[in-house]
Write an enzyme that holds these catalytic residues in place. Structure first.
Site, PDB file in Angstrom:
ATOM      1  N   HIS A  72      30.178  34.567  34.026  1.00 13.82           N
ATOM      2  CA  HIS A  72      29.838  35.927  33.555  1.00 13.82           C
ATOM      3  C   HIS A  72      29.388  35.823  32.105  1.00 13.82           C
ATOM      4  O   HIS A  72      30.205  35.774  31.186  1.00 13.82           O
ATOM      5  CB  HIS A  72      31.056  36.854  33.670  1.00 13.82           C
ATOM      6  CG  HIS A  72      30.733  38.291  33.351  1.00 13.82           C
ATOM      7  ND1 HIS A  72      31.215  39.345  34.090  1.00 13.82           N
ATOM      8  CD2 HIS A  72      29.982  38.862  32.369  1.00 13.82           C
ATOM      9  CE1 HIS A  72      30.774  40.487  33.579  1.00 13.82           C
ATOM     10  NE2 HIS A  72      30.034  40.213  32.522  1.00 13.82           N
ATOM     11  N   HIS A  74      25.885  36.754  29.222  1.00 10.46           N
ATOM     12  CA  HIS A  74      24.685  37.566  28.961  1.00 10.46           C
ATOM     13  C   HIS A  74      23.883  36.920  27.843  1.00 10.46           C
ATOM     14  O   HIS A  74      24.458  36.491  26.839  1.00 10.46           O
ATOM     15  CB  HIS A  74      25.066  38.973  28.497  1.00 10.46           C
ATOM     16  CG  HIS A  74      25.895  39.738  29.474  1.00 10.46           C
ATOM     17  ND1 HIS A  74      25.361  40.361  30.567  1.00 10.46           N
ATOM     18  CD2 HIS A  74      27.226  39.973  29.523  1.00 10.46           C
ATOM     19  CE1 HIS A  74      26.322  40.952  31.248  1.00 10.46           C
ATOM     20  NE2 HIS A  74      27.470  40.727  30.637  1.00 10.46           N
ATOM     21  N   LYS A 196      23.943  42.321  40.273  1.00  8.41           N
ATOM     22  CA  LYS A 196      25.090  42.849  39.523  1.00  8.41           C
ATOM     23  C   LYS A 196      25.034  44.373  39.551  1.00  8.41           C
ATOM     24  O   LYS A 196      24.003  44.969  39.228  1.00  8.41           O
ATOM     25  CB  LYS A 196      25.036  42.349  38.080  1.00  8.41           C
ATOM     26  CG  LYS A 196      26.334  42.542  37.306  1.00  8.41           C
ATOM     27  CD  LYS A 196      26.294  43.640  36.286  1.00  8.41           C
ATOM     28  CE  LYS A 196      27.530  43.685  35.411  1.00  8.41           C
ATOM     29  NZ  LYS A 196      27.325  43.125  34.112  1.00  8.41           N
ATOM     30  N   HIS A 237      30.792  44.942  38.266  1.00 16.89           N
ATOM     31  CA  HIS A 237      31.508  45.255  37.024  1.00 16.89           C
ATOM     32  C   HIS A 237      32.456  46.401  37.348  1.00 16.89           C
ATOM     33  O   HIS A 237      32.012  47.458  37.789  1.00 16.89           O
ATOM     34  CB  HIS A 237      30.490  45.663  35.941  1.00 16.89           C
ATOM     35  CG  HIS A 237      31.081  46.510  34.850  1.00 16.89           C
ATOM     36  ND1 HIS A 237      31.396  46.005  33.610  1.00 16.89           N
ATOM     37  CD2 HIS A 237      31.430  47.828  34.826  1.00 16.89           C
ATOM     38  CE1 HIS A 237      31.909  46.972  32.871  1.00 16.89           C
ATOM     39  NE2 HIS A 237      31.938  48.088  33.583  1.00 16.89           N
ATOM     40  N   HIS A 257      36.054  41.716  35.460  1.00 15.06           N
ATOM     41  CA  HIS A 257      37.053  42.360  34.579  1.00 15.06           C
ATOM     42  C   HIS A 257      38.346  42.703  35.334  1.00 15.06           C
ATOM     43  O   HIS A 257      39.382  42.139  35.046  1.00 15.06           O
ATOM     44  CB  HIS A 257      36.499  43.585  33.851  1.00 15.06           C
ATOM     45  CG  HIS A 257      35.135  43.398  33.280  1.00 15.06           C
ATOM     46  ND1 HIS A 257      34.850  42.385  32.401  1.00 15.06           N
ATOM     47  CD2 HIS A 257      33.959  44.059  33.483  1.00 15.06           C
ATOM     48  CE1 HIS A 257      33.566  42.440  32.073  1.00 15.06           C
ATOM     49  NE2 HIS A 257      33.004  43.432  32.728  1.00 15.06           N
ATOM     50  N   ASP A 327      31.950  36.806  29.546  1.00 17.55           N
ATOM     51  CA  ASP A 327      31.238  38.006  29.087  1.00 17.55           C
ATOM     52  C   ASP A 327      30.685  37.832  27.665  1.00 17.55           C
ATOM     53  O   ASP A 327      30.363  38.810  26.997  1.00 17.55           O
ATOM     54  CB  ASP A 327      32.118  39.262  29.151  1.00 17.55           C
ATOM     55  CG  ASP A 327      31.305  40.517  29.466  1.00 17.55           C
ATOM     56  OD1 ASP A 327      30.068  40.421  29.575  1.00 17.55           O
ATOM     57  OD2 ASP A 327      31.910  41.588  29.578  1.00 17.55           O
TER      58      ASP A 327
HETATM   59 ZN   LIG Z   1      29.331  41.533  31.219  1.00 14.15          ZN
END
Ligand SMILES: [Zn+2]
Length: 436
Positions: A72, A74, A196, A237, A257, A327
């Site tokens: 995960h 970005h 996603k 998410h 999460h 993340d």
């Molecule tokens: Zn994320």
């Protein structure tokens, strides 16, 4: 032969390891792994090494394990933790910063990433052609969000945001079942390896509530059904319980999460064979960079941080399947932005430390960052990566010391002495760091 030049088709490389951690299954002491070109040609005890390999030039390492995965991440290239900042960062600037971030990721021993939104899908071509170095990127392209959802830039007028999305900004808004189906097809058209979906509110967005479910049950089902027709899994998410339950019932494969997960959620996760990606780094590192959030977003992070920690530990105890993801992160952070360094690409390895703090053994944490991690792409899209096995991709790292007795070794890039990505040697003591 120069051990540190790139391999060619006919090259063999012999790696002797005091300890070989295969990613799944028991570790081997005094093992040897032979690489041939892009894949693993032999793995076993050194005492039973076939004669044909005994005279090969040899690299010796204390520990050898599969290249790590961050499931995960970005690459938006932004310097603030807000969706609005993704909109405000010009694409070329984001790309330049991302080149640095990809190298830092690889330098830390992460040879594969799942990018759950970001510019990585466009930059992956530069990695595969060798223009820049980085991990293999499996991207969702744009996170699929409802209007006013977690993937919306709430401070930007909608016509301006929609225009930027039309021109490639990796965000996506859709509403209603036909629009959700089309959203999946649009990500596939841009090369998505997975989809996603934002099934609850989030922190980096401004006005939404992480405990609210986003999208109706029917919209979530439409996303999963359309993705499944193309053998793509859906990563959801979700922080709040309602979003977790709705995403699982719709058939989402990974829960990102899982902040407000309870017994009912865990039961459903086990029943569905879903995988939790807790992203503890998001909370631990995020709390250290208050100045990079809006006050509203920081409050949304700070409030449930302890709840998230308890839910993660409960999931470990409860036997939920887990893969590691961070993340991360901020874009191109170097010495000019010292406050951001804890939230920057290259600090991915700390997620293994948090996994052990949540109750995993070091072996389980490594499996969650390797063998389990590759499985988060689903059976049809997962490469043969994340395990040291005959015929599998030569994604490997050598580290100084024994991470089974000190998992913190994997948290520091300087402890990663060698990195091979699909057989290519990217990092070795005689070479410059990937990130330099
Ligand atoms: Zn994320």
């Amino acid at each position: 032969m120069d051990l540190y030049s790139s391999t060619t088709e006919s090259d063999y490389v012999r790696i002797d390891a005091d300890l070989l951690i295969p990613g799944r299954g028991p570790p081997l002491k005094d093992a040897t792994c032979i690489l041939q070109s892009r894949s693993i040609a032999h793995v076993g005890l050194r005492s039973s090494l076939p004669d044909e390999y005994t005279s090969l030039p040899t690299i010796h390492t204390p520990t050898l394990l599969p290249g790590l995965w961050d499931t995960h991440t970005h690459y938006y290239g932004a310097r603030r933790l807000s969706i609005d900042a993704f909109y405000a960062t010009p694409p070329a600037l984001a790309g330049a910063r991302t080149a640095r971030d990809l190298a830092a990721t690889l330098n830390a021993g992460f040879t594969s990433v799942r990018e759950l939104g970001g510019w990585g899908h466009q930059i992956a071509e530069a990695v595969s052609e060798g223009s820049i170095v980085g991990p293999r990127i499996y991207s969702a392209v744009s996170p699929v969000s409802m209007t006013a959802g977690h993937g919306d830039a709430h401070g930007i007028p909608l016509p301006a945001l929609r225009g930027a999305i039309e021109h490639g900004l990796p965000l996506h808004l859709c509403d209603g079942i036909p629009d959700c189906t089309k959203a999946v097809r649009q990500q596939l058209r841009r090369g998505a390896s997975l989809i996603k979906v934002c099934a609850s509110g989030g922190c980096t967005s401004q006005l939404d509530d992480p405990e609210h479910q986003h999208f109706s049950d029917g919209e979530l089902q439409a996303v999963v059904e359309e993705a499944a027709r193309s053998d793509r899994i859906v990563a959801a998410h979700c922080h709040g319980k309602a979003g977790i339950i709705a995403a699982l019932r719709a058939g989402c494969k990974t829960i990102e999460h899982g902040t407000y997960m309870d017994d009912e959620c865990m039961h459903l996760m086990r029943e569905k064979g879903a995988i939790l990606i807790a992203t503890r780094t998001f909370f631990e590192a995020g709390l250290k960079v208050r100045e990079l959030w809006s006050p509203e977003s920081y409050a949304k992070l700070e409030g449930p941080a302890a709840t998230h920690k308890e839910a993660y530990a409960m999931a470990v105890r409860g036997g939920v399947k887990i893969a590691l993801g961070t993340d991360l992160g901020l874009g191109g952070v170097v010495s000019d932005c010292p406050v951001g360094i804890v939230f920057s690409h290259g600090s991915n390895g700390k997620e293994l430390v948090y996994a052990v703090e949540a109750g995993m053994s070091p072996m389980e944490a490594i499996e969650a960052a390797t063998a389990n991690a590759a499985e988060t792409l689903g059976p049809k899209m997962a490469p043969k990566s994340g395990q040291v096995k005959l015929g599998w991709d030569a994604d490997l790292i050598a580290v100084k010391g024994n991470p089974l007795t000190d998992i913190g070794i994997l948290a520091e890039a300087e402890n990663v002495s060698h990195v091979w990505g699909v057989g290519r040697l990217y990092k070795a003591p005689q070479m410059k760091d990937c990130a330099v």
